[in-house]
Design an enzyme around this catalytic site. Sequence first.
Site, PDB file in Angstrom:
ATOM      1  N   ARG A 106      17.758  -6.515  12.070  1.00 45.45           N
ATOM      2  CA  ARG A 106      17.892  -5.447  13.071  1.00 45.45           C
ATOM      3  C   ARG A 106      18.978  -4.433  12.730  1.00 45.45           C
ATOM      4  NH1 ARG A 106      16.777  -9.743  16.951  1.00 45.45           N
ATOM      5  NH2 ARG A 106      14.600  -9.534  17.621  1.00 45.45           N
ATOM      6  N   LYS A 128      17.495  10.051   8.462  1.00 40.45           N
ATOM      7  CA  LYS A 128      16.071   9.707   8.425  1.00 40.45           C
ATOM      8  C   LYS A 128      15.852   8.723   7.285  1.00 40.45           C
ATOM      9  CE  LYS A 128      13.419  13.654  10.226  1.00 40.45           C
ATOM     10  NZ  LYS A 128      12.452  14.699   9.842  1.00 40.45           N
ATOM     11  N   GLU A 170      14.904  22.758  -1.719  1.00 37.66           N
ATOM     12  CA  GLU A 170      15.462  22.474  -0.394  1.00 37.66           C
ATOM     13  C   GLU A 170      16.638  23.396  -0.081  1.00 37.66           C
ATOM     14  OE1 GLU A 170      14.174  20.723   1.845  1.00 37.66           O
ATOM     15  OE2 GLU A 170      12.962  19.136   0.936  1.00 37.66           O
ATOM     16  N   LYS A 208      22.314  21.612   6.578  1.00 39.77           N
ATOM     17  CA  LYS A 208      21.514  20.447   6.970  1.00 39.77           C
ATOM     18  C   LYS A 208      22.255  19.611   8.017  1.00 39.77           C
ATOM     19  CE  LYS A 208      18.393  17.053   6.714  1.00 39.77           C
ATOM     20  NZ  LYS A 208      17.900  16.350   5.522  1.00 39.77           N
ATOM     21  N   GLU A 218      15.119  14.992  16.282  1.00 42.44           N
ATOM     22  CA  GLU A 218      14.084  15.972  15.964  1.00 42.44           C
ATOM     23  C   GLU A 218      13.215  16.326  17.171  1.00 42.44           C
ATOM     24  OE1 GLU A 218      11.473  16.992  11.995  1.00 42.44           O
ATOM     25  OE2 GLU A 218      11.503  14.914  12.658  1.00 42.44           O
ATOM     26  N   ARG A 222      15.777  20.675  14.851  1.00 43.71           N
ATOM     27  CA  ARG A 222      15.674  19.960  13.572  1.00 43.71           C
ATOM     28  C   ARG A 222      14.291  20.152  12.949  1.00 43.71           C
ATOM     29  NH1 ARG A 222      17.871  13.911  11.872  1.00 43.71           N
ATOM     30  NH2 ARG A 222      17.127  14.029   9.735  1.00 43.71           N
ATOM     31  N   ASN A 226      11.481  21.480   8.534  1.00 44.28           N
ATOM     32  CA  ASN A 226      10.156  21.178   7.982  1.00 44.28           C
ATOM     33  C   ASN A 226       9.441  22.413   7.445  1.00 44.28           C
ATOM     34  OD1 ASN A 226       9.811  18.254   8.506  1.00 44.28           O
ATOM     35  ND2 ASN A 226      10.114  18.875  10.624  1.00 44.28           N
ATOM     36  N   HIS A 229       7.074  22.204   4.507  1.00 40.67           N
ATOM     37  CA  HIS A 229       6.721  20.797   4.358  1.00 40.67           C
ATOM     38  C   HIS A 229       5.365  20.439   4.948  1.00 40.67           C
ATOM     39  CE1 HIS A 229      10.886  20.578   3.225  1.00 40.67           C
ATOM     40  NE2 HIS A 229      10.854  19.273   3.053  1.00 40.67           N
ATOM     41  N   HIS A 233       3.717  18.776   2.178  1.00 44.48           N
ATOM     42  CA  HIS A 233       3.520  17.331   2.263  1.00 44.48           C
ATOM     43  C   HIS A 233       2.049  16.961   2.073  1.00 44.48           C
ATOM     44  CE1 HIS A 233       7.305  15.525   4.388  1.00 44.48           C
ATOM     45  NE2 HIS A 233       7.444  15.625   3.089  1.00 44.48           N
ATOM     46  N   HIS A 248       8.897  16.260  -5.112  1.00 43.01           N
ATOM     47  CA  HIS A 248       8.917  16.761  -3.737  1.00 43.01           C
ATOM     48  C   HIS A 248       9.221  18.260  -3.684  1.00 43.01           C
ATOM     49  CE1 HIS A 248       9.474  16.790   0.586  1.00 43.01           C
ATOM     50  NE2 HIS A 248      10.704  17.258   0.431  1.00 43.01           N
TER      51      HIS A 248
END
Length: 348
Positions: A106, A128, A170, A208, A218, A222, A226, A229, A233, A248
């Site tokens: 956990r 993330k 980025e 960032k 998000e 935030r 993206n 992306h 993506h 990426h």
Amino acid sequence: MITILNDNFSQLNEFLHEKSFSKIFILVDENTHEYCLPILLGNMETDLGFEILEIEAGEEMKNIQTANQLWEILTEMQADRKALVINLGGGVITDMGGFVASTYKRGIQFINIPTTLLSMCDASIGGKTGIDLMHYKNMVGTFAFPEQIFIFPKFLETLPFKELRSGFAEMLKHGLIADKNHWDQLIQVRKLEVDTVIPHIQTSMNIKQDVVDKDFHEQNIRKTLNFGHTIGHAVESLCLQQGNPILHGEAVAMGMIAEAHLAYLENLISETDADMVIENVQRYYPYLDISDFKDEDITALLLNDKKNTDSKINFSLLSGIGSCTYDHQCSQENILESLSFYRKLNNA
């Protein structure tokens, strides 16, 4: 939260001495094992025992099978809740290591020591973590902050040019969505080299971190991170599905071009601004051939994007140079036109 390391890693050693960890586990891939781990171990001062966990390099390793293997190894090595995971690597390592640490028992503590430009400026920052599910990018993961992020810019000297260029995408994105001055400075970089990029890293990291601080989970701003992306993506996922993975940043660059044109079609930015963005991104990135991908294959992946609600595709699109809107729903016609526009660039 983010510390630039000096040459003897004194800040890292101070951190390790101040905390009462039971054991250290250092996650690497074969590249960082060879090029970066010797530098870390040569400077790390601790009486704690440590183990090296190595996985193969590449996005294709960022899956539940690899995570399961790491959980099993941690269990076999009797890692307890006071253990520390050090993620030494690029975005795959920081994503994967953060996910494994944040879910094992956990949650145990972890730090990120990013070794690529992409992970320094983007992937390691923001809490993330995640793995890919089938060919869907980052579909399973957690929000979990590392205890610290330690940056050692000299690690960039170990990178192939393509990896440096991947991370630069980025940085360009950060300028486009949040800081026109940062964008203007970046596009003055005529030749991508470690020495020409390093002066701009801190600004990119700060952008960032600032966005994340305002909206960790998000829910609003935030989402602007993206930009590029949504389409990027989808293309990255299709390449992964074909067994031909791309970096990426290459996918993000392609996505920024398509989505800059989409922002123009949606009357969010002028054609002049869209063309300026597209021409500058093209200066750094070669054309990415998507002729084998059908529109319906790309839109099917767009519909599975994590940002979507009620089966509607939510885009983050430029509203100016240095500003970005989010949760913008585009017409299907304009989405397909933006893909057609990108394909035609190969013949321009």
